[in-house]
Design an enzyme around this catalytic site. Structure first.
Site, PDB file in Angstrom:
ATOM      1  N   THR A 155       7.992  17.750  91.040  1.00 49.44           N
ATOM      2  CA  THR A 155       9.303  17.624  90.412  1.00 49.44           C
ATOM      3  C   THR A 155      10.110  18.918  90.523  1.00 49.44           C
ATOM      4  O   THR A 155       9.533  19.988  90.661  1.00 49.44           O
ATOM      5  CB  THR A 155       9.053  17.300  88.922  1.00 49.44           C
ATOM      6  OG1 THR A 155       8.575  15.972  88.854  1.00 49.44           O
ATOM      7  CG2 THR A 155      10.278  17.434  88.070  1.00 49.44           C
ATOM      8  N   VAL A 179       8.316   5.079  83.920  1.00 50.28           N
ATOM      9  CA  VAL A 179       9.232   6.199  83.712  1.00 50.28           C
ATOM     10  C   VAL A 179       8.408   7.386  83.236  1.00 50.28           C
ATOM     11  O   VAL A 179       7.548   7.246  82.361  1.00 50.28           O
ATOM     12  CB  VAL A 179      10.313   5.839  82.659  1.00 50.28           C
ATOM     13  CG1 VAL A 179      11.209   7.043  82.376  1.00 50.28           C
ATOM     14  CG2 VAL A 179      11.149   4.657  83.139  1.00 50.28           C
ATOM     15  N   GLY A 180       8.658   8.542  83.817  1.00 49.75           N
ATOM     16  CA  GLY A 180       7.932   9.750  83.432  1.00 49.75           C
ATOM     17  C   GLY A 180       8.681  10.549  82.376  1.00 49.75           C
ATOM     18  O   GLY A 180       9.593  10.053  81.714  1.00 49.75           O
ATOM     19  N   ASP A 181       8.293  11.798  82.228  1.00 53.51           N
ATOM     20  CA  ASP A 181       8.889  12.654  81.196  1.00 53.51           C
ATOM     21  C   ASP A 181      10.234  13.240  81.598  1.00 53.51           C
ATOM     22  O   ASP A 181      11.042  13.611  80.746  1.00 53.51           O
ATOM     23  CB  ASP A 181       7.940  13.838  80.910  1.00 53.51           C
ATOM     24  CG  ASP A 181       7.721  14.690  82.160  1.00 53.51           C
ATOM     25  OD1 ASP A 181       7.368  14.111  83.216  1.00 53.51           O
ATOM     26  OD2 ASP A 181       7.930  15.907  82.097  1.00 53.51           O
ATOM     27  N   THR A 197       7.371  20.202  84.433  1.00 50.54           N
ATOM     28  CA  THR A 197       6.817  19.460  85.568  1.00 50.54           C
ATOM     29  C   THR A 197       5.323  19.264  85.356  1.00 50.54           C
ATOM     30  O   THR A 197       4.645  20.166  84.855  1.00 50.54           O
ATOM     31  CB  THR A 197       7.053  20.172  86.912  1.00 50.54           C
ATOM     32  OG1 THR A 197       6.357  19.447  87.939  1.00 50.54           O
ATOM     33  CG2 THR A 197       6.572  21.610  86.909  1.00 50.54           C
ATOM     34  N   GLY A 198       4.842  18.105  85.715  1.00 53.00           N
ATOM     35  CA  GLY A 198       3.420  17.844  85.546  1.00 53.00           C
ATOM     36  C   GLY A 198       3.190  16.373  85.291  1.00 53.00           C
ATOM     37  O   GLY A 198       4.053  15.536  85.575  1.00 53.00           O
ATOM     38  N   GLY A 247       3.512  13.373  83.671  1.00 55.09           N
ATOM     39  CA  GLY A 247       4.549  13.018  82.711  1.00 55.09           C
ATOM     40  C   GLY A 247       4.053  12.431  81.405  1.00 55.09           C
ATOM     41  O   GLY A 247       4.611  12.689  80.333  1.00 55.09           O
TER      42      GLY A 247
HETATM   43  N1  ASP Z   1       6.676  14.948  85.599  1.00 53.59           N
HETATM   44  C1  ASP Z   1       6.828  14.058  86.714  1.00 53.59           C
HETATM   45  C2  ASP Z   1       6.478  12.669  86.279  1.00 53.59           C
HETATM   46  O1  ASP Z   1       5.482  12.477  85.611  1.00 53.59           O
HETATM   47  C3  ASP Z   1       5.987  14.400  87.892  1.00 53.59           C
HETATM   48  C4  ASP Z   1       6.117  15.810  88.382  1.00 53.59           C
HETATM   49  O2  ASP Z   1       6.382  16.721  87.597  1.00 53.59           O
HETATM   50  O3  ASP Z   1       5.944  16.003  89.593  1.00 53.59           O
HETATM   51  O4  ASP Z   1       7.179  11.764  86.632  1.00 53.59           O
END
Ligand code: ASP
Length: 313
Positions: A182, A211-213, A233-234, A236
């Site tokens: 992300t 849906v992510g964070d 990022t991570g 979610g």
């Molecule tokens: N946070 C993002 C999600 O879970 C993924 C990412 O950070 O690459 O959608």
């Protein structure tokens, strides 16, 4: 030239072990992208542009670079489709905009900003978000703008392993060897205003409609002039459950911490409560920059109070 150096800027391009970046040339390519994004943002802030404008422009810049998991470089879902999420927040008045599960939008962060400024809502999803994009005259990009060979191969690998993977996952079992690609930007402008922006293609082989964070205010993105601006990022699901961005803001508000202390406290909370995997970038109300991650690395960079550009894994 006499410059007012009271501005700060941070961007990230994902967290993880980044073991996939073994080749120096690839590493340089990532760092160059982070640096040129920061240069671009610096110009905006030096010329008196708002934190919101800098955060949106930097995020758009990273969305346009296919090496990141956002915009044209977005990962594919279980149906081999791109579904992107993005969120933006203005620390001046807590106004916010977000979109989720959109496709064919070259810069979802710009659509998120339109939701913030041109609608009475905070978040629009799927078909509704696409209708709104049409209403605002947003130009769509064709499918081949998004579908790179690498992303198709990555999805095939995930399907073979029957796994939902994070971006650039090149491991068998060890979740540490993953990259969460992300992108995000946080900014503090000459007027002391804060803003945050986060945009993503999500995770590889995710369920349709997941849906992510990233677009969730308080989870993947948050900004309040009284505290800080955060982009995460991570994985979610971990970030949503710990509402990590708002938690970091609350540490500043309630415990009078600075960016560094609040980031440390936030990362400790993320690890302890949900074994969260990923990281955050944070600028506090005094322009102090900080980053923290539970993964081995995070691609990120910053300009603290008008200083030199730093870019690192
Ligand atoms: N946070 C993002 C999600 O879970 C993924 C990412 O950070 O690459 O959608």
């Amino acid at each position: 030239m006499d410059k007012n150096n009271n501005y700060s800027l941070m961007v990230h391009g994902g967290a993880g072990a980044l073991d996939n970046i073994k080749d120096d040339k690839v590493a340089v390519r990532y760092l160059e992208s982070i640096r040129s994004t920061l240069e671009y943002g610096r110009e905006i802030l030096e010329q008196g542009g708002s934190a919101l404008q800098a955060a949106e422009t930097c995020a758009s810049f990273l969305e346009d670079d296919p090496i990141f998991n956002a915009g044209c470089g977005s990962v594919l879902n279980e149906n081999g489709k791109v579904e992107m999420d993005a969120g933006i927040m203005d620390g001046r008045d807590l106004s916010a905009g977000a979109v989720a599960a959109v496709d064919n939008i070259p810069n979802p962060i710009q659509l998120a900003r339109l939701v913030m400024t041109e609608s009475e809502h905070v978040m629009l999803i799927g078909d509704g978000a696409m209708r709104f994009a049409d209403h605002c005259g947003v130009e769509l990009a064709p499918e081949n703008y998004f579908y790179t060979e690498d992303r198709i191969e990555q999805l095939n690998q995930a399907r073979l392993k029957h796994k939902i993977m994070l971006d650039h996952d090149d491991t068998e079992e060890d979740s540490e060897d993953q990259k969460y690609g992300t992108i995000g930007a946080v900014a503090w402008d000459l007027e002391g205003n804060l803003a945050a922006a986060t945009s993503t293609g999500g995770i590889v082989n995710k369920r349709m409609g997941r849906v992510g964070d990233s677009p969730i205010i308080g989870a993947g993105v948050y900004a309040d002039n009284e505290t800080c601006a955060v982009s995460a990022t991570g994985y979610g699901e971990d970030f949503m459950r710990s509402v990590i961005s708002k938690t970091i803001s609350d540490f500043i508000f309630m415990k009078d911490m600075d960016a560094e202390q609040a980031t440390l406290a936030g990362i400790e909370y993320l690890s302890r409560k949900v074994k969260g995997r990923g990281g955050v970038i944070v600028i506090d109300k005094d322009g102090k920059c900080s980053s923290g991650y539970t993964t081995r690395k995070m691609i990120h960079g910053w300009i603290e109070r008008g200083g030199d550009i730093v870019a690192k894994f």
